[in-house]
Structures are given as C-alpha cells and as structure tokens.
Write a protein that holds these residues in place. Sequence first.
Motif, PDB file in Angstrom:
ATOM      1  N   LYS A  37       0.868  -1.183   0.000  1.00 33.06           N
ATOM      2  CA  LYS A  37       0.000   0.000   0.000  1.00 33.06           C
ATOM      3  C   LYS A  37       0.901   1.228   0.000  1.00 33.06           C
ATOM      4  O   LYS A  37       1.859   1.295   0.772  1.00 33.06           O
ATOM      5  CB  LYS A  37      -0.883  -0.014   1.241  1.00 33.06           C
ATOM      6  N   PHE A  38       0.597   2.189  -0.884  1.00 33.63           N
ATOM      7  CA  PHE A  38       1.371   3.421  -0.988  1.00 33.63           C
ATOM      8  C   PHE A  38       0.465   4.620  -0.791  1.00 33.63           C
ATOM      9  O   PHE A  38      -0.595   4.715  -1.413  1.00 33.63           O
ATOM     10  CB  PHE A  38       2.025   3.533  -2.375  1.00 33.63           C
ATOM     11  N   TRP A  39       0.873   5.527   0.094  1.00 33.77           N
ATOM     12  CA  TRP A  39       0.206   6.827   0.211  1.00 33.77           C
ATOM     13  C   TRP A  39       0.559   7.623  -1.039  1.00 33.77           C
ATOM     14  O   TRP A  39       1.684   7.536  -1.546  1.00 33.77           O
ATOM     15  CB  TRP A  39       0.668   7.582   1.452  1.00 33.77           C
ATOM     16  N   LEU A  40      -0.378   8.437  -1.521  1.00 36.15           N
ATOM     17  CA  LEU A  40      -0.148   9.202  -2.745  1.00 36.15           C
ATOM     18  C   LEU A  40       0.213  10.652  -2.497  1.00 36.15           C
ATOM     19  O   LEU A  40       0.777  11.306  -3.378  1.00 36.15           O
ATOM     20  CB  LEU A  40      -1.392   9.127  -3.648  1.00 36.15           C
ATOM     21  N   SER A  41      -0.114  11.173  -1.323  1.00 30.54           N
ATOM     22  CA  SER A  41       0.223  12.562  -1.060  1.00 30.54           C
ATOM     23  C   SER A  41       0.522  12.740   0.424  1.00 30.54           C
ATOM     24  O   SER A  41       0.066  11.941   1.237  1.00 30.54           O
ATOM     25  CB  SER A  41      -0.920  13.494  -1.493  1.00 30.54           C
ATOM     26  N   ALA A  43       3.573  13.187  -0.730  1.00 30.89           N
ATOM     27  CA  ALA A  43       4.524  12.543  -1.638  1.00 30.89           C
ATOM     28  C   ALA A  43       4.271  11.043  -1.558  1.00 30.89           C
ATOM     29  O   ALA A  43       3.804  10.537  -0.538  1.00 30.89           O
ATOM     30  CB  ALA A  43       5.966  12.857  -1.236  1.00 30.89           C
ATOM     31  N   VAL A  44       4.579  10.331  -2.619  1.00 28.56           N
ATOM     32  CA  VAL A  44       4.390   8.884  -2.625  1.00 28.56           C
ATOM     33  C   VAL A  44       5.303   8.257  -1.573  1.00 28.56           C
ATOM     34  O   VAL A  44       6.496   8.556  -1.518  1.00 28.56           O
ATOM     35  CB  VAL A  44       4.684   8.298  -4.019  1.00 28.56           C
ATOM     36  N   SER A  45       4.724   7.404  -0.732  1.00 29.75           N
ATOM     37  CA  SER A  45       5.510   6.712   0.286  1.00 29.75           C
ATOM     38  C   SER A  45       4.860   5.366   0.602  1.00 29.75           C
ATOM     39  O   SER A  45       3.649   5.200   0.459  1.00 29.75           O
ATOM     40  CB  SER A  45       5.626   7.559   1.557  1.00 29.75           C
ATOM     41  N   LEU A  46       5.677   4.437   1.034  1.00 29.82           N
ATOM     42  CA  LEU A  46       5.191   3.108   1.378  1.00 29.82           C
ATOM     43  C   LEU A  46       4.439   3.156   2.700  1.00 29.82           C
ATOM     44  O   LEU A  46       4.966   3.624   3.705  1.00 29.82           O
ATOM     45  CB  LEU A  46       6.376   2.139   1.472  1.00 29.82           C
ATOM     46  N   LEU A  61       7.453   1.572  -6.056  1.00 26.22           N
ATOM     47  CA  LEU A  61       7.477   2.979  -5.652  1.00 26.22           C
ATOM     48  C   LEU A  61       7.675   3.871  -6.875  1.00 26.22           C
ATOM     49  O   LEU A  61       6.974   4.871  -7.049  1.00 26.22           O
ATOM     50  CB  LEU A  61       8.586   3.212  -4.624  1.00 26.22           C
ATOM     51  N   GLU A  62       8.598   3.489  -7.745  1.00 33.71           N
ATOM     52  CA  GLU A  62       8.850   4.274  -8.956  1.00 33.71           C
ATOM     53  C   GLU A  62       7.628   4.283  -9.876  1.00 33.71           C
ATOM     54  O   GLU A  62       7.244   5.334 -10.399  1.00 33.71           O
ATOM     55  CB  GLU A  62      10.056   3.703  -9.695  1.00 33.71           C
ATOM     56  N   LEU A  63       6.996   3.139 -10.054  1.00 32.33           N
ATOM     57  CA  LEU A  63       5.789   3.072 -10.881  1.00 32.33           C
ATOM     58  C   LEU A  63       4.666   3.916 -10.292  1.00 32.33           C
ATOM     59  O   LEU A  63       3.925   4.580 -11.024  1.00 32.33           O
ATOM     60  CB  LEU A  63       5.331   1.622 -11.027  1.00 32.33           C
ATOM     61  N   THR A  64       4.550   3.892  -8.979  1.00 38.47           N
ATOM     62  CA  THR A  64       3.515   4.686  -8.316  1.00 38.47           C
ATOM     63  C   THR A  64       3.799   6.175  -8.491  1.00 38.47           C
ATOM     64  O   THR A  64       2.881   6.963  -8.756  1.00 38.47           O
ATOM     65  CB  THR A  64       3.413   4.306  -6.831  1.00 38.47           C
ATOM     66  N   GLU A  65       5.049   6.567  -8.368  1.00 35.80           N
ATOM     67  CA  GLU A  65       5.406   7.975  -8.594  1.00 35.80           C
ATOM     68  C   GLU A  65       5.102   8.395 -10.031  1.00 35.80           C
ATOM     69  O   GLU A  65       4.579   9.491 -10.268  1.00 35.80           O
ATOM     70  CB  GLU A  65       6.883   8.205  -8.273  1.00 35.80           C
TER      71      GLU A  65
END
Length: 80
Positions: A37-41, A43-46, A61-65
């Motif tokens: 699960k990644f937070w989107l704001s 900033a993207v973070s695990l 993480l890179e794909l999510t960014e």
Amino acid sequence: MPVILRYQGFKFFFYSNEGNPLEPAHIHVRSAGKEAKFWLSPAVSLARNDGFDARTIRVLLELTEQNQTLFEDAWHDYFA
C-alpha cells in the motif's frame, strides 16, 4: 475494487470501501499473493508491505510515482 492499472503482473487498485472516515488517497498493489500500500500525497511513500522484497518495492514505488496523477484522479473521481 476498481483496478486502475495493470503492469507486468502487478495490479494497482483501491478498495471500494476504504473505511469511515475515508483514509487519505492511496493505492494498493497486488501480485502473486503479495500486497503493498502506498500513500499518494503529499509525496508517494510506502504505507505497508506484505511480502514484496526490497527491490520490488523500489520498482513499485517508482511506478507509483510515475502514475501518481492517474491514481489520485481515479481516487477522487471514485470517492467524490
């Protein structure tokens, strides 16, 4: 469970019922029984990792960014 992106066996999605109150915008990624699960704001973070190795998390993480705007737009459109 809206799926926003499929990429090389990874499914990027969010759950239709994200709780009450609604959590901040985030995306889940699942593949081969593993999930992150990644937070989107702001900033993207695990947020959570259940089974992916460190190298795969870096790729995710890179794909999510790279797709942050797509994911945030889908989130806000769905939960608006």
